[in-house]
Scaffold this active site. Sequence first.
Site, mmCIF file in Angstrom:
data_model
loop_
_atom_site.group_PDB
_atom_site.id
_atom_site.type_symbol
_atom_site.label_atom_id
_atom_site.label_comp_id
_atom_site.label_asym_id
_atom_site.label_seq_id
_atom_site.Cartn_x
_atom_site.Cartn_y
_atom_site.Cartn_z
ATOM 1 N N LYS A 229 0.825 -1.214 0.000
ATOM 2 C CA LYS A 229 0.000 0.000 0.000
ATOM 3 C C LYS A 229 0.857 1.261 0.000
ATOM 4 O O LYS A 229 0.357 2.360 -0.277
ATOM 5 C CB LYS A 229 -0.968 -0.016 1.188
ATOM 6 C CG LYS A 229 -2.115 -1.003 0.966
ATOM 7 C CD LYS A 229 -3.198 -0.882 2.007
ATOM 8 C CE LYS A 229 -4.352 -1.839 1.680
ATOM 9 N NZ LYS A 229 -5.314 -1.913 2.799
ATOM 10 N N HIS A 278 -2.350 -12.832 -0.933
ATOM 11 C CA HIS A 278 -3.251 -12.767 0.225
ATOM 12 C C HIS A 278 -4.664 -12.295 -0.130
ATOM 13 O O HIS A 278 -5.529 -12.250 0.728
ATOM 14 C CB HIS A 278 -2.651 -11.925 1.366
ATOM 15 C CG HIS A 278 -2.729 -10.436 1.199
ATOM 16 N ND1 HIS A 278 -1.777 -9.718 0.510
ATOM 17 C CD2 HIS A 278 -3.646 -9.521 1.631
ATOM 18 C CE1 HIS A 278 -2.094 -8.430 0.542
ATOM 19 N NE2 HIS A 278 -3.231 -8.279 1.209
ATOM 20 N N HIS A 279 -4.903 -11.971 -1.415
ATOM 21 C CA HIS A 279 -6.282 -11.638 -1.809
ATOM 22 C C HIS A 279 -6.858 -12.615 -2.828
ATOM 23 O O HIS A 279 -7.877 -12.339 -3.447
ATOM 24 C CB HIS A 279 -6.354 -10.196 -2.359
ATOM 25 C CG HIS A 279 -6.342 -9.151 -1.283
ATOM 26 N ND1 HIS A 279 -7.377 -8.982 -0.388
ATOM 27 C CD2 HIS A 279 -5.401 -8.242 -0.925
ATOM 28 C CE1 HIS A 279 -7.082 -7.989 0.461
ATOM 29 N NE2 HIS A 279 -5.871 -7.529 0.157
HETATM 30 FE FE LIG Z 1 -5.100 -5.935 5.016
HETATM 31 FE FE LIG Z 2 -4.458 -6.481 1.497
#
Ligand SMILES: [Fe+2]
Ligand SMILES: [Fe+2]
Length: 375
Positions: A229, A278-279
């Site tokens: 992010k 992780h998604h």
């Molecule tokens: Fe997260």
């Molecule tokens: Fe995430």
Amino acid sequence: MAEHSLLLVDDEVNVLRALRRVLRSEPIEVRTATRAAEALTMLDAHPAQVVVSDQRMPDATGVDLLATVRERHPDVIRLLLSAFTEVDTAIDAVNRGQVHRLIAKPWNDDELRVTLRQAFEQWDLTNEVHRLDRLTRAQNAELQALNRNLEAMVQDRTKQLAQKNQDLRDAYVQTIRALAEAVDAKDSYTRGHSERVGVYASKIARELDFPKAMIERVYIAGLLHDVGKIGVRDAIITKPDRLDDEETAEMRRHPEIGARILEPVRFLADVVPCVRHHHEWFDGSSRGYPHRLSGDRIPIASRVILVADTVEAMTSDRPYRKGLPLERVVSEIHDFSGTQFDPTVASAFLRILEREGERFIRRDQKFDIYAFIEG
Ligand SMILES: [Fe+2]
Ligand SMILES: [Fe+2]
């Protein structure tokens, strides 16, 4: 002073004198005594290696004297001078070990010298055997002490090393935590998100009986799952409203960005795929990203993190809503078990939740692998 000492005991001074004469050329020190008591006193004062005693004396028999010598000075070689008439007693004494050898009276000079030389040789030999024996014992004791020392040293060093390892690991986890915190800080609503995902994920991993190293990897991957992010614009991350398609596409790049950021770090090599995936959805549907992997092809740590991530996100406040109650989380995980979530992971989570209830999402929980495993 000669190395070898001989004590002659006979009540007849003539005999003693004759014996001395025979032994004059021998390299030995010769002392004489005419009484058994005197002989014992002399022996206490001046050690001798060989004692020759006459059998028949006024104050004691030679056998008795030599038996006493044996008690007091067990190493001394004991020879008995005996006449043929006393031979039975003398043989008995030899057999009972009180006397080493007999010298017949009258003696042959050459034989006497040879007998005595042999007696001293026997003493030397026994003495040498004892010396070597003592040396061996001492060396064994020394070796044992050395071994004990070595063992203690190895234990000590091992402990030190383990401590160093622990310190290094702590420092490394702290660094990773700091990184995760920096990411979470981009949005005030996600403060502490990564740490909590790490803790929740590691609890699920423990419930799944993962080995210690794997539980730790799940925790680290949990800490780092959203590190990508960093590469997503703040405006998108903090946007309170729904993201449009373009924004969603940018947001969905964070797993790949995270994996790329971590790839050069050698000791995080195992964590990279866990972050990247992780998604992904368990059913491999297009709702998962970035690679639409399914089932076992998604790293297990990613599947665990997805559940932990969902739980954390749902139970935390958002700009547009308060944190949701656990019942909502339970039904969500339940409903999406088999599609979004790995059913095994989902049911492990539900099991823990049944046991712990609200404690599962307590905010002050810290990851401590040692408390975790041994506790
Ligand atoms: Fe997260
Ligand atoms: Fe995430």
